[in-house]
Design an enzyme around this catalytic site. Structure first.
Site, PDB file in Angstrom:
ATOM      1  CE  LYS A 201       7.698  26.280  48.844  1.00  7.75           C
ATOM      2  NZ  LYS A 201       8.495  26.548  47.600  1.00  7.75           N
ATOM      3  N   GLY A 254      17.774  24.556  52.329  1.00  5.21           N
ATOM      4  CA  GLY A 254      17.920  25.675  51.404  1.00  5.21           C
ATOM      5  C   GLY A 254      18.985  26.631  51.896  1.00  5.21           C
ATOM      6  CB  SER A 255      19.567  30.186  51.144  1.00  4.54           C
ATOM      7  OG  SER A 255      18.312  30.716  51.498  1.00  4.54           O
ATOM      8  CB  THR A 256      22.644  30.207  55.620  1.00  2.00           C
ATOM      9  OG1 THR A 256      23.351  28.985  55.366  1.00  2.00           O
ATOM     10  CG2 THR A 256      22.877  30.616  57.060  1.00  2.00           C
ATOM     11  CD  GLU A 257      18.703  35.807  51.946  1.00  2.49           C
ATOM     12  OE1 GLU A 257      19.375  35.237  51.061  1.00  2.49           O
ATOM     13  OE2 GLU A 257      17.935  36.761  51.707  1.00  2.49           O
ATOM     14  N   GLY A 259      16.885  29.972  56.037  1.00  2.00           N
ATOM     15  CA  GLY A 259      16.873  29.183  57.272  1.00  2.00           C
ATOM     16  C   GLY A 259      16.607  30.066  58.485  1.00  2.00           C
ATOM     17  CD  GLU A 276      21.221  19.660  53.948  1.00  2.64           C
ATOM     18  OE1 GLU A 276      22.055  20.535  53.623  1.00  2.64           O
ATOM     19  OE2 GLU A 276      20.702  18.859  53.166  1.00  2.64           O
ATOM     20  CB  CYS A 311      24.154  21.497  50.703  1.00  2.35           C
ATOM     21  SG  CYS A 311      23.575  19.824  50.746  1.00  2.35           S
ATOM     22  CD  GLU A 408      25.735  27.151  49.786  1.00  5.57           C
ATOM     23  OE1 GLU A 408      24.688  27.758  50.078  1.00  5.57           O
ATOM     24  OE2 GLU A 408      25.884  25.934  50.003  1.00  5.57           O
TER      25      GLU A 408
HETATM   26  P1  NAI Z   1      15.979  29.392  49.051  1.00  2.00           P
HETATM   27  O1  NAI Z   1      16.502  29.090  50.393  1.00  2.00           O
HETATM   28  O2  NAI Z   1      15.306  30.703  48.826  1.00  2.00           O
HETATM   29  O3  NAI Z   1      14.927  28.243  48.603  1.00  2.00           O
HETATM   30  C1  NAI Z   1      14.821  26.957  49.159  1.00  2.00           C
HETATM   31  C2  NAI Z   1      13.351  26.650  49.456  1.00  2.00           C
HETATM   32  O4  NAI Z   1      12.876  27.605  50.403  1.00  2.00           O
HETATM   33  C3  NAI Z   1      12.415  26.758  48.259  1.00  2.00           C
HETATM   34  O5  NAI Z   1      11.418  25.765  48.350  1.00  2.00           O
HETATM   35  C4  NAI Z   1      11.795  28.120  48.433  1.00  2.00           C
HETATM   36  O6  NAI Z   1      10.528  28.229  47.830  1.00  2.00           O
HETATM   37  C5  NAI Z   1      11.685  28.210  49.938  1.00  2.00           C
HETATM   38  N1  NAI Z   1      11.629  29.581  50.485  1.00  2.00           N
HETATM   39  C6  NAI Z   1      12.203  30.709  50.000  1.00  2.00           C
HETATM   40  N2  NAI Z   1      11.892  31.771  50.764  1.00  2.00           N
HETATM   41  C7  NAI Z   1      11.105  31.314  51.778  1.00  2.00           C
HETATM   42  C8  NAI Z   1      10.460  31.928  52.895  1.00  2.00           C
HETATM   43  N3  NAI Z   1      10.562  33.229  53.117  1.00  2.00           N
HETATM   44  N4  NAI Z   1       9.739  31.142  53.724  1.00  2.00           N
HETATM   45  C9  NAI Z   1       9.633  29.816  53.507  1.00  2.00           C
HETATM   46  N5  NAI Z   1      10.198  29.185  52.465  1.00  2.00           N
HETATM   47  C10 NAI Z   1      10.932  29.913  51.608  1.00  2.00           C
HETATM   48  O7  NAI Z   1      17.163  29.201  48.030  1.00  2.00           O
HETATM   49  P2  NAI Z   1      17.305  29.855  46.559  1.00  2.00           P
HETATM   50  O8  NAI Z   1      16.901  31.294  46.605  1.00  2.00           O
HETATM   51  O9  NAI Z   1      16.614  28.997  45.585  1.00  2.00           O
HETATM   52  O10 NAI Z   1      18.872  29.727  46.353  1.00  2.00           O
HETATM   53  C11 NAI Z   1      19.737  30.721  46.885  1.00  2.00           C
HETATM   54  C12 NAI Z   1      20.980  30.119  47.466  1.00  2.00           C
HETATM   55  O11 NAI Z   1      20.624  29.259  48.523  1.00  2.00           O
HETATM   56  C13 NAI Z   1      21.793  29.243  46.548  1.00  2.00           C
HETATM   57  O12 NAI Z   1      22.644  29.989  45.736  1.00  2.00           O
HETATM   58  C14 NAI Z   1      22.539  28.397  47.536  1.00  2.00           C
HETATM   59  O13 NAI Z   1      23.649  29.108  48.011  1.00  2.00           O
HETATM   60  C15 NAI Z   1      21.559  28.217  48.664  1.00  2.00           C
HETATM   61  N6  NAI Z   1      20.867  26.922  48.579  1.00  2.00           N
HETATM   62  C16 NAI Z   1      21.324  25.910  49.366  1.00  2.00           C
HETATM   63  C17 NAI Z   1      20.756  24.658  49.266  1.00  2.00           C
HETATM   64  C18 NAI Z   1      21.228  23.524  50.097  1.00  2.00           C
HETATM   65  O14 NAI Z   1      21.009  22.381  49.742  1.00  2.00           O
HETATM   66  N7  NAI Z   1      21.838  23.758  51.228  1.00  2.00           N
HETATM   67  C19 NAI Z   1      19.681  24.369  48.317  1.00  2.00           C
HETATM   68  C20 NAI Z   1      19.233  25.522  47.583  1.00  2.00           C
HETATM   69  C21 NAI Z   1      19.826  26.739  47.714  1.00  2.00           C
END
Ligand code: NAI
Ligand code: MG
Length: 504
Positions: A201, A254-257, A259, A276, A311, A408
């Site tokens: 996804k 993605g985000s810790t939240e 995660g 991660e 990240c 972050e």
């Molecule tokens: P996010 O964590 O919401 O999105 C990352 C992935 O998770 C996307 O594919 C999204 O569709 C999916 N996702 C979102 N909510 C979900 C849920 N409830 N269940 C399953 N999958 C879900 O990150 P977002 O909102 O795009 O960015 C917010 C913050 O997250 C950024 O400002 C950054 O701090 C952090 N982030 C960290 C990353 C890393 O590489 N560690 C990458 C992207 C964001």
């Protein structure tokens, strides 16, 4: 100020990339391209102009169900009968196809994410190919052990015990938008080489390169259902995948939240989880660094590479007191000279952030920092642009409790702080909920290794930052995640160890 982007980015990419964008962007399920069951689509934006560049199928729970059923069938289908060598050859071919299509993939990545085309060409796409080539080799090397056992309650009995490394099964993989193609490869590579089947996804902001990769995977000879690609939103498609009872493992970046949401969603069937997540990585510069200019450039690259949407970004710059002013002024000078523009524009050194949401989030952090009393040595202002641009920003005069120091930001914003000695700086370096990466800049070898030992982070770079390789494991301590990607460590997380014991 003149506009940073003067014409549509689409006029600057090749005909093959434009043709790809024009075709309907469907879901890859069971080896076929299909519309979402609901018939819905969503728009993909060029972050440099906010123009719509493609429409993509909006998969949700129903499509995830179909994809999971397909991956389940594929898990015991022809894929499971292939020899490791045959499996490895397909993955190798996928790496070759990525290289053959390097220019087009780089253009799609640059258009979709906003990153400079030159960066996508020398980093994102070659690293993707390299990951597949590296992982292809492991298919034939997944060995178990033979284990001498004693069994004290069966005196005189003889046994032969060994372990096997079996694939986990059907794997859901949810990836972010900062390195869309490379993050797909980090996840897909180890899962395939160990014989799993996948539902990928991609992030809703950047689905394009994963769809092109899906085409290349079919061309490479992956049987139907081994890799399904379902584009859609996190709260619908992502959530359905994470909570699905017939998915054996979920891997998330993605985000810790989110995660934490994934961990809770996985509890239903206790699927395996790897994560991660975020970071607030320190770049630690000692005054005995070999060359201050190199350290200044290194500290600037540590935060500004990929617009800070990394990240592992070196978002906390810790500098020994005597050289604090020189280093921070140097990083600020570099920040002031960086040329912003559309990713596909050849002169661009830093593109826009990925989305309006991220621009607003990062600008919110900058505003918060200024209100809390930090000094912006560079940047700190907002830009009146159609695209999602944020100027590279360097903050000094921060305090540990400030939001910009603790959280972050995921943008081109660094907070700098002076330190007195090794012991003090390591306390500060480790005083975070995160533990993803770090760098140490010094020519004192013993000090560097002492610091590396004390650092609570999954990666410690010494006199460098943001060096990634398919062979080097990457992942986080503390709230930066569970497990490691890349290297042979990744294989452990895509296999179950089975102990077999034979009575002789
Ligand atoms: P996010 O964590 O919401 O999105 C990352 C992935 O998770 C996307 O594919 C999204 O569709 C999916 N996702 C979102 N909510 C979900 C849920 N409830 N269940 C399953 N999958 C879900 O990150 P977002 O909102 O795009 O960015 C917010 C913050 O997250 C950024 O400002 C950054 O701090 C952090 N982030 C960290 C990353 C890393 O590489 N560690 C990458 C992207 C964001
Ligand atoms: Mg989100």
């Amino acid at each position: 100020m003149a506009s940073l982007v003067t014409e549509s980015s689409l006029t600057k990419v090749s005909a093959s990339a434009r043709d790809f964008l024009k075709k309907p962007k469907q879901l890859l399920i069971d080896g076929c391209w299909v519309s979402a069951a609901s018939g819905k689509t969503f728009n993909v934006f060029d972050p440099a102009t906010s123009d719509t560049i493609a429409q993509v199928a909006e998969g949700d729970a129903e499509d995830i169900n179909l994809a999971v059923a397909s991956s389940r069938r594929a898990f015991s289908g022809p894929w499971s009968q292939m020899t490791p060598s045959e499996r490895g050859k397909i993955i190798w071919k996928l790496g070759d196809l990525v290289l053959e299509n390097l220019d087009e993939l780089a253009e799609l990545e640059s258009l979709d994410n906003g990153k400079p085309l030159a960066v996508a060409k020398i980093a994102d796409v070659p690293l993707t190919a390299d990951l597949f080539h590296y992982m292809a080799g492991w298919a034939t090397k997944l060995e178990g052990n033979t284990i001498p056992i004693s069994v004290p309650y069966a005196p005189g009995a003889k046994f032969f015990a060994y372990t096997r490394r079996d694939p986990i099964g059907v794997v859901g993989q949810i990836i972010p938008w900062n390195f869309p193609l490379l993050m797909a490869a980090w996840k897909i590579g180890p899962a395939l080489t160990t014989g799993n089947t996948i539902i990928l996804k991609p992030a809703e902001q950047t689905p394009l390169s994963a769809l092109r990769l899906g085409e290349l995977a079919l061309e490479a000879g992956l049987p139907p259902g081994v890799l399904n690609v379902v584009t859609g939103y996190g709260e619908t498609a992502g959530s359905a995948l994470a909570s699905h009872d017939d998915v054996d493992k979920i891997a998330f970046t993605g985000s810790t939240e989110v995660g934490k949401i994934i961990v809770r969603a996985a509890a239903g069937n206790l699927k395996k989880v790897t994560l991660e997540l975020g970071g607030k990585s320190p770049t630690v510069v000692f005054k005995d660094v070999a060359d201050i200019d190199t350290a200044v450039q290194g500290a600037a690259n540590a935060i500004f590479f990929n617009h800070g949407q990394c990240c592992a970004a070196g978002s906390r710059l810790l500098v020994e007191k005597d050289i604090f002013d020189e280093v921070t002024q140097g990083v600020a000078e570099i920040a002031n000279k960086i040329k912003l523009g559309a990713g596909v524009d050849g002169a661009t050194e830093m593109g826009p952030l990925v989305s309006e949401e991220q621009r607003d989030r990062v600008s919110g952090f900058i505003k918060d920092g200024l209100e809390a009393g930090a000094t912006a040595l560079a940047g700190g202002n907002s830009l009146d642009e159609k695209g999602y641009f944020v100027p590279p920003t360097v903050f000094t005069n921060t305090r540990p409790e400030m939001k910009i120091v603790r959280e972050e930001i995921f943008g081109p914003v660094v907070v700098a702080e002076p330190f007195d000695d090794l012991e003090g700086v390591m306390k500060v370096a480790n005083s975070t909920d995160f533990g993803l990466a770090s760098s140490i800049w010094t020519r004192d070898i013993s000090k560097a290794h002492r610091a590396a030992e004390i650092m609570r982070a999954g990666t410690v770079w010494i006199n460098c930052h943001n060096v990634f390789d398919a062979a080097m494991p990457f992942g986080g301590y503390k709230q930066s995640g569970w497990g490691r990607e890349m290297g042979h460590e990744a294989l452990e997380l895509y296999t179950e160890t089975k102990a077999v014991c034979v009575a002789l």
